[in-house]
Design an enzyme around this catalytic site. Structure first.
Site, short mmCIF file in Angstrom:
data_model
loop_
_atom_site.label_atom_id
_atom_site.label_comp_id
_atom_site.label_asym_id
_atom_site.label_seq_id
_atom_site.Cartn_x
_atom_site.Cartn_y
_atom_site.Cartn_z
N GLU A 106 0.84 -1.20 0.00
CA GLU A 106 0.00 0.00 0.00
C GLU A 106 0.87 1.24 0.00
OE1 GLU A 106 -3.29 2.46 2.65
OE2 GLU A 106 -3.03 0.31 3.03
N ASP A 312 1.13 -14.47 13.15
CA ASP A 312 -0.02 -15.14 12.53
C ASP A 312 -0.90 -14.09 11.87
OD1 ASP A 312 -2.40 -16.48 11.93
OD2 ASP A 312 -2.18 -17.85 13.63
N HIS A 408 -2.46 9.93 -1.47
CA HIS A 408 -2.61 8.69 -2.23
C HIS A 408 -2.44 8.90 -3.73
CE1 HIS A 408 -3.61 5.49 0.64
NE2 HIS A 408 -3.96 6.49 1.42
#
Length: 413
Positions: A106, A312, A408
Site C-alpha cells: 500500500e 499469525d 494517495h
C-alpha cells in the site's frame, strides 16, 4: 535421480498429471525438501501452462520450513518492506529509539507512519503501558444440565494449581495457567482458560495444555463430555466482543502529548481539528457501523508489522480492535492515545523462525526469547503500539487537513 527408478523429469510429469500428489513428492526425492519444492512448482507450471519465475526465487531454506511452517511448498511471495522511524518510546520494556519494519504493497502507508514517528519523537516520544498479558483457549464441555455445568465450573475455578500440576506442566515448560472465565449456555460449559506463554504468542502451547486439562476434567466428572477444544469463546481470528472487553494476547496502551506547534508545523493542522475528526469519525462513525475498531487504521500498521515479523496474519483481525482518543489539553496541545485490547504476538515460534522475518525482529531488538522469558514479547508489544499511535496520528492529521486523497495520488497509485 529421484526415488525408485524415476528421474526428475518423470516425477514432474507424474505430479503434473496427478499420478503423484503434491504432498507425496518428498518420498520420491529421498526427503530433499528443496528439490521437492522445485518439482511441485515446475509441475504446476506444466499443468497450468504458466511460468512462476518470481515465486521460485528465494533465499530461505525449504528444509527448515516444510513440516513446521508450510506444506506443499512451491516457493515464496515477496512483499516489499520499508522502515519507519526512528520512534522514541518511553515504555516499561521498550526504552529508546526504534525503527519499525513494515511489509506492505500500500503506497503512502510507510510514509504516513514515518511522519507520525517524526512528530511523536520531536514531541518527546510515546509512553507505552502494558495492561495485561494472556493467551486464551475456551474448550466446550457438554453437561447433563446447567447445574452440573455450574458445579464443574466452580471446581475448575478452585483447582487451577491442581490442573497446572496434573495437566499443563506435563506438556509445557513455559505455559502457566493463571485463570479461567466460565460461560454457561444451557447445558454447555465454555471454559475460557487464561495462560502465560512467555515470549511465544502461545496458541499451540495453550491448545495442547487445554487438551490435557480436558482429560483431567473428564476423569473427575465422568458424566460430562468434552466436545470441542475450541468453543469459539477464545476468541481466535474472528471479530468479537469478548476480546475487545476482556483482552487476549497483549493489552497495551500508547499515548503522547503533541505540542500545538508540532501539530501545526509537521502535521499541517490543529489539535482541535484532529480531536473533532477523531470523535465524529472513529467514535461516532464506528458506533453507527457497529465496529469494534474505534480507530482510523490499526490494521494497516498491525498487518504490515505482522507480515514483516512472521506473526499469525489471521490475528490481524483482533489487532484491529481498539480505541483511539484525541483531545485538546488545557494548554492547547494534543493528547492522543491508542488502546489495543488484543494484540496477539510473539518473538519465538511460528513464522518468527523464518530467517527474513527474524531479521525484521532484529531491527527492533526483539528476536528470540528474552531473559527473563516474556520480556521480548512485551517489548515488541510496546513497539507495535507506538507504531500504531504514529499511524493514527498521521492519518487523522491528513484527514483533518484534507490531504488524504492528495497523498494517495502522489504515493499510492
Amino acid at each position: 535421480m529421484g526415488g525408485g527408478n524415476l528421474n526428475i523429469e518423470e516425477i514432474i510429469e507424474k505430479v503434473a498429471n496427478g499420478e503423484i500428489k503434491f504432498y507425496q513428492v518428498e518420498k520420491y526425492v529421498n526427503g530433499d525438501k528443496r528439490l521437492a519444492t522445485e518439482i511441485r512448482r515446475k509441475a504446476l507450471e506444466k499443468r497450468l501452462g504458466i511460468k512462476l519465475h518470481h515465486i521460485g526465487y528465494y533465499s530461505i531454506d525449504p528444509n527448515e520450513l516444510i513440516g513446521r511452517n508450510i506444506e506443499n511448498m512451491i516457493g515464496v511471495v515477496q512483499i516489499p518492506m520499508g522502515v519507519a522511524g526512528p520512534l522514541k518510546i518511553n515504555g516499561e520494556y521498550a526504552k529508546g529509539e526504534f525503527y519499525i519494519p513494515l511489509a506492505t504493497t500500500e503506497g503512502a502507508l510507510v510514509a504516513s507512519v514515518n511522519r507520525g514517528c517524526s512528530a511523536l519523537t520531536e514531541a518527546g516520544g510515546v509512553v507505552t503501558t502494558l495492561i495485561d498479558d494472556k493467551m486464551t483457549r475456551a474448550p466446550l464441555i457438554r453437561c447433563p444440565n446447567a447445574r452440573r455445568a455450574r458445579e464443574v465450573a466452580k471446581w475448575v475455578e478452585e483447582n487451577l494449581d491442581y490442573l497446572q500440576e496434573k495437566a499443563v506442566s506435563k506438556v509445557t515448560r513455559h505455559g502457566k495457567l493463571r485463570g479461567v472465565k466460565p460461560f454457561i449456555v444451557g447445558n454447555n460449559l465454555y471454559l475460557r482458560f487464561e495462560f502465560e506463554t512467555g515470549d511465544a504468542m502461545g496458541m499451540n502451547m495453550v491448545t495442547i495444555a487445554s487438551e490435557e486439562i480436558m482429560k483431567v476434567i473428564e476423569e473427575e466428572f465422568p458424566d460430562v463430555r468434552y466436545l470441542a477444544l475450541s468453543g469459539n469463546l477464545c476468541v481466535d481470528k474472528k471479530p468479537n466482543a469478548v476480546n475487545f472487553i476482556l483482552g487476549r494476547g497483549k493489552t497495551v496502551i500508547a499515548e503522547a502529548v503533541v505540542p500545538r506547534k508540532i501539530v501545526e508545523k509537521k502535521l499541517k493542522t490543529t489539535p482541535e481539528l484532529i480531536a473533532e475528526v477523531n470523535y465524529f469519525k472513529n467514535l461516532v462513525g464506528s458506533a453507527q457501523a457497529g465496529s469494534y475498531g474505534f480507530n482510523a487504521h490499526f490494521a494497516n500498521i498491525v498487518g504490515a508489522i505482522f507480515l514483516a515479523t512472521g506473526q499469525d496474519e489471521a490475528q490481524i483481525t483482533e489487532g484491529a480492535h481498539g480505541i483511539t482518543i484525541a483531545e485538546v489539553t488545557p494548554d492547547g496541545d494534543l493528547y492522543i492515545s491508542i488502546t489495543m485490547p488484543s494484540l496477539e504476538i510473539g518473538t519465538v515460534g511460528g513464522g518468527t523462525r523464518v530467517p527474513s522475518q527474524r531479521e525484521a525482529l532484529e531491527i527492533m531488538g526483539v528476536a528470540g526469547g528474552g531473559d527473563p522469558p516474556g520480556i521480548n514479547a512485551k517489548k515488541f508489544a510496546e513497539i507495535v503500539a507506538g507504531a500504531v499511535l504514529a499511524g493514527e496520528l498521521s492519518l487523522l492529521a491528513a484527514i483533518a487537513a484534507k490531504h488524504l486523497a492528495r497523498a494517495h495520488k502522489m504515493l499510492g497509485r
